[in-house]
Design a protein around this motif. Sequence first.
Motif, PDB file in Angstrom:
ATOM      1  N   LYS A   1       0.813  -1.212   0.000  1.00 17.66           N
ATOM      2  CA  LYS A   1       0.000   0.000   0.000  1.00 17.66           C
ATOM      3  C   LYS A   1       0.849   1.265   0.000  1.00 17.66           C
ATOM      4  CE  LYS A   1      -4.048   2.023   2.224  1.00 17.66           C
ATOM      5  NZ  LYS A   1      -5.061   1.880   3.291  1.00 17.66           N
ATOM      6  N   PHE A   2       1.921   1.278   0.805  1.00 21.12           N
ATOM      7  CA  PHE A   2       2.714   2.491   0.966  1.00 21.12           C
ATOM      8  C   PHE A   2       4.131   2.376   0.409  1.00 21.12           C
ATOM      9  CE2 PHE A   2      -0.329   2.426   4.551  1.00 21.12           C
ATOM     10  CZ  PHE A   2      -1.049   3.572   4.223  1.00 21.12           C
ATOM     11  N   GLY A   3       4.514   1.198  -0.077  1.00 22.31           N
ATOM     12  CA  GLY A   3       5.868   0.997  -0.581  1.00 22.31           C
ATOM     13  C   GLY A   3       6.737   0.304   0.448  1.00 22.31           C
ATOM     14  N   GLY A   4       7.706  -0.467  -0.032  1.00 25.65           N
ATOM     15  CA  GLY A   4       8.528  -1.278   0.868  1.00 25.65           C
ATOM     16  C   GLY A   4       9.649  -0.536   1.557  1.00 25.65           C
ATOM     17  N   LYS A   5       9.963   0.687   1.102  1.00 27.63           N
ATOM     18  CA  LYS A   5      11.126   1.396   1.649  1.00 27.63           C
ATOM     19  C   LYS A   5      11.014   1.591   3.154  1.00 27.63           C
ATOM     20  CE  LYS A   5      13.599   5.805   1.452  1.00 27.63           C
ATOM     21  NZ  LYS A   5      13.868   7.042   0.684  1.00 27.63           N
ATOM     22  N   TYR A   6       9.881   2.105   3.593  1.00 25.34           N
ATOM     23  CA  TYR A   6       9.761   2.471   5.013  1.00 25.34           C
ATOM     24  C   TYR A   6       9.457   1.274   5.893  1.00 25.34           C
ATOM     25  CZ  TYR A   6       9.860   7.159   3.122  1.00 25.34           C
ATOM     26  OH  TYR A   6      10.251   8.294   2.464  1.00 25.34           O
TER      27      TYR A   6
ATOM     28  N   SER B   1      10.894   3.094  -3.157  1.00 29.17           N
ATOM     29  CA  SER B   1       9.969   1.974  -3.298  1.00 29.17           C
ATOM     30  C   SER B   1       9.717   1.589  -4.750  1.00 29.17           C
ATOM     31  CB  SER B   1       8.636   2.306  -2.623  1.00 29.17           C
ATOM     32  OG  SER B   1       8.799   2.436  -1.222  1.00 29.17           O
ATOM     33  N   GLU B   2       9.662   2.568  -5.656  1.00 24.93           N
ATOM     34  CA  GLU B   2       9.347   2.293  -7.050  1.00 24.93           C
ATOM     35  C   GLU B   2      10.258   3.100  -7.959  1.00 24.93           C
ATOM     36  OE1 GLU B   2       5.242   2.574  -8.101  1.00 24.93           O
ATOM     37  OE2 GLU B   2       4.548   2.028  -6.091  1.00 24.93           O
ATOM     38  N   PRO B   3      10.504   2.611  -9.186  1.00 24.85           N
ATOM     39  CA  PRO B   3      11.318   3.379 -10.133  1.00 24.85           C
ATOM     40  C   PRO B   3      10.770   4.774 -10.404  1.00 24.85           C
ATOM     41  CG  PRO B   3      11.053   1.122 -10.902  1.00 24.85           C
ATOM     42  CD  PRO B   3      10.165   1.270  -9.704  1.00 24.85           C
ATOM     43  N   GLU B   4       9.448   4.911 -10.456  1.00 33.69           N
ATOM     44  CA  GLU B   4       8.842   6.213 -10.741  1.00 33.69           C
ATOM     45  C   GLU B   4       9.132   7.239  -9.649  1.00 33.69           C
ATOM     46  OE1 GLU B   4       7.237   7.272 -13.456  1.00 33.69           O
ATOM     47  OE2 GLU B   4       7.686   5.353 -14.412  1.00 33.69           O
ATOM     48  N   ASP B   5       9.370   6.766  -8.431  1.00 33.25           N
ATOM     49  CA  ASP B   5       9.622   7.676  -7.308  1.00 33.25           C
ATOM     50  C   ASP B   5      11.090   8.054  -7.161  1.00 33.25           C
ATOM     51  OD1 ASP B   5       6.941   7.451  -6.706  1.00 33.25           O
ATOM     52  OD2 ASP B   5       7.242   5.830  -5.252  1.00 33.25           O
ATOM     53  N   HIS B   6      11.957   7.352  -7.895  1.00 37.10           N
ATOM     54  CA  HIS B   6      13.398   7.530  -7.692  1.00 37.10           C
ATOM     55  C   HIS B   6      13.866   8.846  -8.318  1.00 37.10           C
ATOM     56  CE1 HIS B   6      17.508   6.439  -6.929  1.00 37.10           C
ATOM     57  NE2 HIS B   6      17.173   5.225  -6.535  1.00 37.10           N
ATOM     58  N   PRO B   7      14.509   9.719  -7.546  1.00 36.66           N
ATOM     59  CA  PRO B   7      14.866  11.046  -8.076  1.00 36.66           C
ATOM     60  C   PRO B   7      16.025  11.061  -9.056  1.00 36.66           C
ATOM     61  CG  PRO B   7      15.684  10.807  -5.846  1.00 36.66           C
ATOM     62  CD  PRO B   7      14.867   9.581  -6.130  1.00 36.66           C
ATOM     63  N   PHE B   8      16.871  10.033  -9.056  1.00 39.58           N
ATOM     64  CA  PHE B   8      18.008  10.079  -9.977  1.00 39.58           C
ATOM     65  C   PHE B   8      18.244   8.777 -10.734  1.00 39.58           C
ATOM     66  CE2 PHE B   8      20.178   8.253  -6.354  1.00 39.58           C
ATOM     67  CZ  PHE B   8      19.795   9.029  -5.278  1.00 39.58           C
ATOM     68  N   ILE B   9      17.152   8.055 -11.007  1.00 39.31           N
ATOM     69  CA  ILE B   9      17.243   6.921 -11.913  1.00 39.31           C
ATOM     70  C   ILE B   9      17.324   7.456 -13.348  1.00 39.31           C
ATOM     71  CG2 ILE B   9      14.742   6.693 -12.120  1.00 39.31           C
ATOM     72  CD1 ILE B   9      15.094   3.685 -12.348  1.00 39.31           C
ATOM     73  N   SER B  10      18.051   6.786 -14.211  1.00 38.13           N
ATOM     74  CA  SER B  10      18.155   7.244 -15.600  1.00 38.13           C
ATOM     75  C   SER B  10      16.845   6.982 -16.340  1.00 38.13           C
ATOM     76  CB  SER B  10      19.308   6.523 -16.307  1.00 38.13           C
ATOM     77  OG  SER B  10      19.000   5.156 -16.487  1.00 38.13           O
ATOM     78  N   ASP B  11      16.551   7.819 -17.328  1.00 36.90           N
ATOM     79  CA  ASP B  11      15.336   7.633 -18.119  1.00 36.90           C
ATOM     80  C   ASP B  11      15.366   6.300 -18.861  1.00 36.90           C
ATOM     81  OD1 ASP B  11      14.320  10.075 -17.322  1.00 36.90           O
ATOM     82  OD2 ASP B  11      15.229  11.158 -19.000  1.00 36.90           O
TER      83      ASP B  11
END
Length: 501
Positions: free
Chosen positions: A110-115, A232-242
């Motif tokens: 529901k909220f992502g695995g990171k936390y 938690s997700e690729p879409e949320d990652h601030p510096f993943i490459s396009d």
Amino acid sequence: MLLGWRLTLSKLFLIPQRYILGIMGFLAVVNAYSLRVSLNIAITEMVVPGTSSYYDEDSCPSENANKTHNSVTNTAILYDWDETTKGLILSSFFWGYVLTHIPGGVLAEKFGGKYSLGLGILSTAVFTLITPWVIISTNGNWKVLVALRVIMGLGEGTTYPALNALLAKWVPLHERAKIGTLVYAGSQIGTIVSNSISGALINATKNWASVFYVFGAAGVLWFIIWQLICYSEPEDHPFISDKEKAYLKKALENVSEEKRQIPWREILTSAPLWALVAAQIGHDWGFFTMVTDLPTYMSDVLKFNVKENGIWTSLPYAVMWLVSMGSGWLCDWLVSSGCLGITFARKLFTTIASLGPAIFIMIASYSGCDRYLTVAMFTIAMGFMGPFYCGMKVNALDLAPNYAGTLMAIVNGIGAITGIIAPYLAGALTEDHTLKQWRTVFWITFAIFNVTNIIYCLFGSAEEQRWNDPSQLKEQKLDTNYGSVNDQGKFAKKEVENSVV
């Protein structure tokens, strides 16, 4: 400006972000197991040395032993705990551990695995840091220690469900075995690190408390780094490459981004899921018996001192880790090259990881007092356990990546119940520390390995389940309802015809 900052940061990471997440997930499991099993070596030096008056002709003679007394010489921090009490203490972690699996899986989806992963490891690390203070301040009250271990288990119960939810969002099918194996095989490295460092620390400091301080601090450090670089997700990652983001979006098309109602009825009536549960029970019984009780066996039966105990109990897990990594790559290659179907591959590697340990653990128990032959047999047994991770451990991702956290919570949570039973049973059956008593423990392990593997081979599958796709599940329900309406119409028509006749 923000876009330029993002592009600059993405260039700094030469390794794709899914591999960074895999490495940090691996270190999460390393820390989880270091925190969990740090007590296993320490407890052998926390109790007052005692001798049993029970005589067994197969017992290893103490005059040939290197261990004549504890490394800890301060009797004020040695406690009079019998084997059954030690078994309760070692099993108590799992009392809390099994309770937070399903809540952890639901929260991760529901909220992502990171936390859920990060906070779980952090809480366990903090309670590990205060463990010496709790034990010493209560003068070795084992009931208080049991309560503390239960709380630690509550925190760590979110680990595997959160990791599975993260892997489902980040890892394509053809990389699933090797990255999943990398992450989950952290359990061996965590056990190696904990056992070897614990033995050396206690031997050097003459104080078991140092073990808890070192591993607790390491867990806090991991948490800080995790929060800074993982998402938690690729879409949320601030510096993943396009490029990587586009690749993952295409490769993970079967993973829905919408928030979904969990299809509990379909999950709980799935035969492949319950086959996974059976395989997990078999593996966990054997693995937890070894992780929790092997240090005690080395100390009480084979008479290794604490430094030797730490080294020799680490060796089997080093071999298991090497086999795990190699089998992960081999499994992916066999599947991607078309040599094996994915279902057959999962069953084949799971069978190797069941039969091999079952056989060689029994051989070890009949190796008598030949300490190094026994260690060799245990090492071979754990080596055979390595293919488990590319076998059934990643199988939940095959069945339903959209509900990977929930499936892992069910499978790992039920399997973890063996962590409650196995250490307590081993302690209750081995009060006199004899080889014959330990053989009973290992015969039980042998039987459980084989029975659970048969169940998995008969009912297991790696095919994606229909209920993984919310749209297909909706269509399935509509088809069922439509069929019911048709049946009702046919019944009504028949009634009319009968009345006319």
